[in-house]
Design an enzyme around this catalytic site. Structure first.
Site, PDB file in Angstrom:
ATOM      1  N   ASP A 112       0.835  -1.190   0.000  1.00  0.00           N
ATOM      2  CA  ASP A 112       0.000   0.000   0.000  1.00  0.00           C
ATOM      3  C   ASP A 112       0.876   1.249   0.000  1.00  0.00           C
ATOM      4  O   ASP A 112       1.944   1.258   0.607  1.00  0.00           O
ATOM      5  CB  ASP A 112      -0.906   0.000   1.240  1.00  0.00           C
ATOM      6  N   ASN A 168     -10.095  -2.667  -6.180  1.00  0.00           N
ATOM      7  CA  ASN A 168      -9.312  -1.768  -7.033  1.00  0.00           C
ATOM      8  C   ASN A 168      -9.914  -1.601  -8.421  1.00  0.00           C
ATOM      9  O   ASN A 168      -9.600  -0.644  -9.136  1.00  0.00           O
ATOM     10  CB  ASN A 168      -7.876  -2.275  -7.167  1.00  0.00           C
TER      11      ASN A 168
END
Length: 362
Positions: A136, A185
């Site tokens: 991340d 995503n």
């Protein structure tokens, strides 16, 4: 009042004094290590304490829980002052290594000594058999550097994989799972999704041809809903899996189009399908739905559950990563952005894991 800024003499002397080196270089970017079962945030002890591990309420802020010392060292008052100084230099360390901010040669040497000391400590204690990493912070890292091209943003993150493999080989960690793209995503812009998938395709294709992967007997495979990915990405994944299928030293699992809820739902669906193929009645199939049966139908049922899960970028949540498998995992959260994740950060995560007393509910 004694000055807290180390003199040049102290810096040079640290090169020949391991304890001084450690006190100068201890840098903890808001790390937290916890287990979901206890909902406790575990951080390193404050200077002047026992040198062990403190259990803290999860509501405390990351800033208040900044680590101050090594778990296995007991620093002196002078070293403690240097540690506090080092914590103020955190922001400087996180800047990109360009010509203006590249660490001086001496500092690089000191970090090398620090890493060697950490490695020596870690090798004396149990090493995790399986580490999961949530990658991340790619976008924030790129934003700080003025990078806006989606392909370049995620290419930098993909390059970090080579270093992760190096570190796992050095520590003889037999399994690592990287979450590179979630089903959530897919909700991002088309340009960004294309950038992510392009980086994944290029990196997986490179792994299939990488001599290091073959020499170190690294097996590559992917988990997730691969059927929703573009054909070119799936083809690159299948090629890497085929090229490394005989390797058995390290299992590198790439979670692509992966979601923890989706994995559990797919496992139950596969279990019921197996029962239907056996001609089992609905009542019998229901009786056969057990935790053990579901576990056998997970995406990578042969992998051991992760001992340690690391998440970069400062977010303190799993977001669905390995939901089923993480019931007894130790969690380590660091606010270092993924492309800036260093070997010393990786070693500190393992050190925090080793400081835990794993009871597995007993």
């Amino acid at each position: 009042m004694r000055s807290q800024r180390p003199t040049l003499t102290a810096l040079v002397g640290a090169a020949f004094d391991p304890l001084a080196t450690i006190s100068l270089l201890v840098y903890q970017p808001h790390p937290h290590c916890c287990r979901l079962t206890g909902c406790a945030i575990i951080g390193h002890s404050a200077v002047g304490g026992s040198g062990g591990v403190n259990e803290m309420n999860s509501a405390l802020s990351p800033v208040r829980e900044r680590a101050a010392t090594l778990a296995f060292d007991k620093p002196s008052d002078e070293q403690a002052a240097l540690i506090r100084l080092d914590s103020r230099q955190t922001a400087t360390e996180r800047r990109p290594p360009d010509k203006r901010t590249a660490p001086p040669l001496l500092l690089r040497f000191l970090y090398w000594i620090y890493e060697r000391r950490l490695l020596d400590q870690l090798k004396q204690r149990p090493i995790p058999h399986h580490i999961g990493i949530i990658l991340d912070g790619n976008r924030r890292h790129a934003h700080k550097r003025g990078v806006s091209d989606p392909c370049e943003i995620y290419q930098r993150g993909a390059e970090k994989l080579d270093e992760i493999l190096d570190w796992c080989v050095e520590l003889q960690i037999p399994a690592v799972t990287l979450w590179v793209f979630s089903t959530e995503n897919l909700k991002r812009s088309q340009a960004e999704v294309s950038g992510i998938l392009s980086a994944i395709e290029a990196k997986v294709a490179a792994l299939a041809r990488d001599p290091f992967v073959q020499r170190r007997r690294i097996r590559v495979r992917a988990i997730g809903r691969l059927d929703i990915l573009p054909e070119s990405v799936v083809a690159a994944i299948r090629a890497a899996e085929a090229a490394t299928t005989q390797n058995n030293s390290i299992a590198l699992t790439v979670a692509v189009a992966y979601g923890g809820r989706e994995e559990i739902a797919d496992a139950v669906r596969a279990l019921l399908k197996t029962e239907a193929q056996r001609g089992a009645a609905l009542s019998d199939a229901i009786e056969h739905i057990t935790p053990e049966a579901i576990a056998r139908h997970l995406y990578a049922a042969d992998l051991p559950d992760p001992d340690l899960i690391i998440r970069t970028s400062g977010e303190i949540r799993l977001s669905g990563f390995l939901l089923w498998q993480s019931v007894n995992s130790e969690f380590y959260f660091t606010d270092v952005l993924w492309p800036a994740f260093r070997k010393v950060d990786f070693l500190r995560a393992i050190r925090a894991y080793q400081a835990r007393n794993r009871r597995f509910g007993r």
